[in-house]
Design a protein around this motif. Structure first.
Motif, PDB file in Angstrom:
ATOM      1  N   ILE A 177      64.423  10.370-100.153  1.00  0.00           N
ATOM      2  CA  ILE A 177      64.494   9.772 -98.897  1.00  0.00           C
ATOM      3  C   ILE A 177      65.568  10.440 -98.152  1.00  0.00           C
ATOM      4  CG2 ILE A 177      65.483   7.590 -97.887  1.00  0.00           C
ATOM      5  CD1 ILE A 177      62.318   7.457 -98.631  1.00  0.00           C
ATOM      6  N   GLN A 178      66.880  10.876 -98.821  1.00  0.00           N
ATOM      7  CA  GLN A 178      67.895  11.454 -98.269  1.00  0.00           C
ATOM      8  C   GLN A 178      67.277  12.671 -97.570  1.00  0.00           C
ATOM      9  OE1 GLN A 178      71.050  10.630 -97.712  1.00  0.00           O
ATOM     10  NE2 GLN A 178      71.378  12.491 -96.750  1.00  0.00           N
ATOM     11  N   THR A 179      66.699  13.593 -97.959  1.00  0.00           N
ATOM     12  CA  THR A 179      66.061  14.765 -97.205  1.00  0.00           C
ATOM     13  C   THR A 179      65.282  14.436 -96.098  1.00  0.00           C
ATOM     14  OG1 THR A 179      65.744  15.788 -99.362  1.00  0.00           O
ATOM     15  CG2 THR A 179      64.441  16.537 -97.710  1.00  0.00           C
ATOM     16  N   VAL A 180      64.621  13.222 -96.074  1.00  0.00           N
ATOM     17  CA  VAL A 180      63.831  12.869 -94.867  1.00  0.00           C
ATOM     18  C   VAL A 180      64.744  12.472 -93.702  1.00  0.00           C
ATOM     19  CG1 VAL A 180      62.149  11.052 -93.914  1.00  0.00           C
ATOM     20  CG2 VAL A 180      61.790  11.929 -96.149  1.00  0.00           C
ATOM     21  N   ALA A 181      65.909  11.883 -94.230  1.00  0.00           N
ATOM     22  CA  ALA A 181      66.954  11.556 -93.114  1.00  0.00           C
ATOM     23  C   ALA A 181      67.687  12.769 -92.420  1.00  0.00           C
ATOM     24  CB  ALA A 181      67.907  10.669 -93.934  1.00  0.00           C
ATOM     25  N   GLU A 182      67.714  13.849 -93.583  1.00  0.00           N
ATOM     26  CA  GLU A 182      68.258  15.037 -92.744  1.00  0.00           C
ATOM     27  C   GLU A 182      67.218  15.802 -92.127  1.00  0.00           C
ATOM     28  OE1 GLU A 182      69.287  17.285 -96.335  1.00  0.00           O
ATOM     29  OE2 GLU A 182      70.782  15.748 -96.980  1.00  0.00           O
TER      30      GLU A 182
ATOM     31  N   ARG B  94      64.921  14.102 -90.199  1.00  0.00           N
ATOM     32  CA  ARG B  94      64.991  13.301 -89.086  1.00  0.00           C
ATOM     33  C   ARG B  94      66.261  13.680 -88.018  1.00  0.00           C
ATOM     34  NH1 ARG B  94      64.018   7.035 -89.592  1.00  0.00           N
ATOM     35  NH2 ARG B  94      63.966   8.059 -91.525  1.00  0.00           N
ATOM     36  N   ASP B  95      67.123  13.945 -88.635  1.00  0.00           N
ATOM     37  CA  ASP B  95      68.418  14.288 -87.777  1.00  0.00           C
ATOM     38  C   ASP B  95      68.206  15.482 -87.257  1.00  0.00           C
ATOM     39  OD1 ASP B  95      69.597  11.895 -88.551  1.00  0.00           O
ATOM     40  OD2 ASP B  95      70.901  12.930 -90.079  1.00  0.00           O
ATOM     41  N   VAL B  96      67.730  16.538 -87.899  1.00  0.00           N
ATOM     42  CA  VAL B  96      67.437  18.000 -87.262  1.00  0.00           C
ATOM     43  C   VAL B  96      66.076  17.778 -86.029  1.00  0.00           C
ATOM     44  CG1 VAL B  96      66.225  20.195 -87.730  1.00  0.00           C
ATOM     45  CG2 VAL B  96      67.895  19.044 -89.193  1.00  0.00           C
ATOM     46  N   VAL B  97      65.296  17.054 -86.278  1.00  0.00           N
ATOM     47  CA  VAL B  97      64.188  16.760 -85.276  1.00  0.00           C
ATOM     48  C   VAL B  97      64.867  16.097 -83.912  1.00  0.00           C
ATOM     49  CG1 VAL B  97      61.949  15.657 -84.779  1.00  0.00           C
ATOM     50  CG2 VAL B  97      62.368  17.060 -86.806  1.00  0.00           C
ATOM     51  N   ALA B  98      65.761  15.103 -84.201  1.00  0.00           N
ATOM     52  CA  ALA B  98      66.283  14.547 -83.245  1.00  0.00           C
ATOM     53  C   ALA B  98      67.187  14.945 -82.276  1.00  0.00           C
ATOM     54  CB  ALA B  98      67.253  13.076 -83.860  1.00  0.00           C
ATOM     55  N   ALA B  99      67.889  16.054 -82.958  1.00  0.00           N
ATOM     56  CA  ALA B  99      68.829  16.912 -82.034  1.00  0.00           C
ATOM     57  C   ALA B  99      68.068  17.544 -80.840  1.00  0.00           C
ATOM     58  CB  ALA B  99      69.423  18.095 -82.971  1.00  0.00           C
ATOM     59  N   ASP B 100      66.755  17.818 -81.077  1.00  0.00           N
ATOM     60  CA  ASP B 100      65.938  18.290 -79.777  1.00  0.00           C
ATOM     61  C   ASP B 100      64.676  17.577 -79.813  1.00  0.00           C
ATOM     62  OD1 ASP B 100      67.558  20.397 -78.468  1.00  0.00           O
ATOM     63  OD2 ASP B 100      67.131  21.664 -80.548  1.00  0.00           O
ATOM     64  N   PRO B 101      64.782  16.452 -79.404  1.00  0.00           N
ATOM     65  CA  PRO B 101      63.633  15.570 -79.613  1.00  0.00           C
ATOM     66  C   PRO B 101      62.273  15.983 -78.802  1.00  0.00           C
ATOM     67  CG  PRO B 101      65.285  14.450 -78.283  1.00  0.00           C
ATOM     68  CD  PRO B 101      65.983  15.801 -78.574  1.00  0.00           C
ATOM     69  N   GLY B 102      62.380  16.767 -77.607  1.00  0.00           N
ATOM     70  CA  GLY B 102      61.180  17.398 -77.126  1.00  0.00           C
ATOM     71  C   GLY B 102      60.473  18.361 -77.705  1.00  0.00           C
ATOM     72  N   VAL B 103      61.238  18.914 -78.499  1.00  0.00           N
ATOM     73  CA  VAL B 103      60.672  20.299 -79.191  1.00  0.00           C
ATOM     74  C   VAL B 103      59.647  19.982 -80.014  1.00  0.00           C
ATOM     75  CG1 VAL B 103      61.449  22.297 -80.455  1.00  0.00           C
ATOM     76  CG2 VAL B 103      62.736  21.448 -78.873  1.00  0.00           C
ATOM     77  N   PRO B 104      58.299  20.621 -79.589  1.00  0.00           N
ATOM     78  CA  PRO B 104      57.254  20.352 -80.645  1.00  0.00           C
ATOM     79  C   PRO B 104      57.487  21.035 -82.117  1.00  0.00           C
ATOM     80  CG  PRO B 104      56.575  21.110 -78.461  1.00  0.00           C
ATOM     81  CD  PRO B 104      57.888  21.189 -78.506  1.00  0.00           C
ATOM     82  N   THR B 105      57.270  20.197 -82.996  1.00  0.00           N
ATOM     83  CA  THR B 105      57.601  20.645 -84.389  1.00  0.00           C
ATOM     84  C   THR B 105      56.627  20.184 -85.234  1.00  0.00           C
ATOM     85  OG1 THR B 105      59.928  20.099 -83.719  1.00  0.00           O
ATOM     86  CG2 THR B 105      59.398  20.203 -86.231  1.00  0.00           C
ATOM     87  N   VAL B 106      56.115  21.241 -86.164  1.00  0.00           N
ATOM     88  CA  VAL B 106      55.159  21.049 -87.240  1.00  0.00           C
ATOM     89  C   VAL B 106      56.124  20.967 -88.559  1.00  0.00           C
ATOM     90  CG1 VAL B 106      53.212  21.549 -88.526  1.00  0.00           C
ATOM     91  CG2 VAL B 106      53.399  21.882 -86.021  1.00  0.00           C
ATOM     92  N   LEU B 107      56.052  20.091 -89.342  1.00  0.00           N
ATOM     93  CA  LEU B 107      56.674  20.032 -90.524  1.00  0.00           C
ATOM     94  C   LEU B 107      55.406  20.001 -91.616  1.00  0.00           C
ATOM     95  CD1 LEU B 107      58.724  16.867 -89.593  1.00  0.00           C
ATOM     96  CD2 LEU B 107      59.800  19.355 -90.177  1.00  0.00           C
TER      97      LEU B 107
ATOM     98  N   LEU C 103      53.787  15.815 -87.384  1.00  0.00           N
ATOM     99  CA  LEU C 103      53.572  16.425 -86.077  1.00  0.00           C
ATOM    100  C   LEU C 103      54.738  15.774 -85.156  1.00  0.00           C
ATOM    101  CD1 LEU C 103      50.054  16.943 -85.768  1.00  0.00           C
ATOM    102  CD2 LEU C 103      51.425  18.705 -86.232  1.00  0.00           C
ATOM    103  N   THR C 104      55.604  16.246 -84.546  1.00  0.00           N
ATOM    104  CA  THR C 104      56.314  15.482 -83.511  1.00  0.00           C
ATOM    105  C   THR C 104      56.905  16.375 -82.529  1.00  0.00           C
ATOM    106  OG1 THR C 104      58.546  14.104 -83.610  1.00  0.00           O
ATOM    107  CG2 THR C 104      58.610  16.195 -85.114  1.00  0.00           C
ATOM    108  N   PRO C 105      56.842  15.618 -81.352  1.00  0.00           N
ATOM    109  CA  PRO C 105      56.677  14.305 -81.111  1.00  0.00           C
ATOM    110  C   PRO C 105      55.024  14.235 -80.935  1.00  0.00           C
ATOM    111  CG  PRO C 105      57.509  15.453 -78.863  1.00  0.00           C
ATOM    112  CD  PRO C 105      57.571  16.465 -80.049  1.00  0.00           C
TER     113      PRO C 105
END
Length: 104
Positions: free
Chosen positions: A1-6, A8-21, A70-72
């Motif tokens: 769960i800690q890794t998921v939080a990390e 999420r923080d990276v993705v949240a830093a640039d919320p509009g950037v399309p990201t595939v995890l 996939l986010t967003p």
């Protein structure tokens, strides 16, 4: 769960950037990790996969632990997600996703 939080923080830093995890998350659907990831990034298999999505063990898969998140979510359309019938190349069967990147 800690890794998921990390993540999420990276993705949240640039919320509009399309990201595939994508990758081996070592957890099954509806696990704590899977639910936590889906809070901010949909599971592509749930949007366009067919069948059970089992990838491991490669010889006779009996569980799903490999994912595309996939986010967003409003920037992607999932066209198809498949497990490739390849039991030799790895201890997991490969998964591929065909997605369309949508305009802002």
């Amino acid at each position: 769960i800690q890794t998921v939080a990390e993540i999420r923080d990276v993705v949240a830093a640039d919320p509009g950037v399309p990201t595939v995890l994508a990758g081996d998350f070592n957890d099954r659907p509806d696990s704590r990790v899977h639910r936590a990831m889906k809070e901010f990034a949909p599971d592509a298999w749930e949007l366009g996969g067919h069948g059970d999505g089992f990838t491991i063990p490669a010889g006779q898969p009996n569980r799903r632990i490999d994912y595309f998140f996939l986010t967003p979510s409003n920037r992607f359309r999932v066209l198809k997600v498949e497990v490739v019938d390849e039991p030799v190349a790895s201890d997991h069967r490969p998964v591929w996703a065909e997605v369309q990147l949508l305009p802002e």
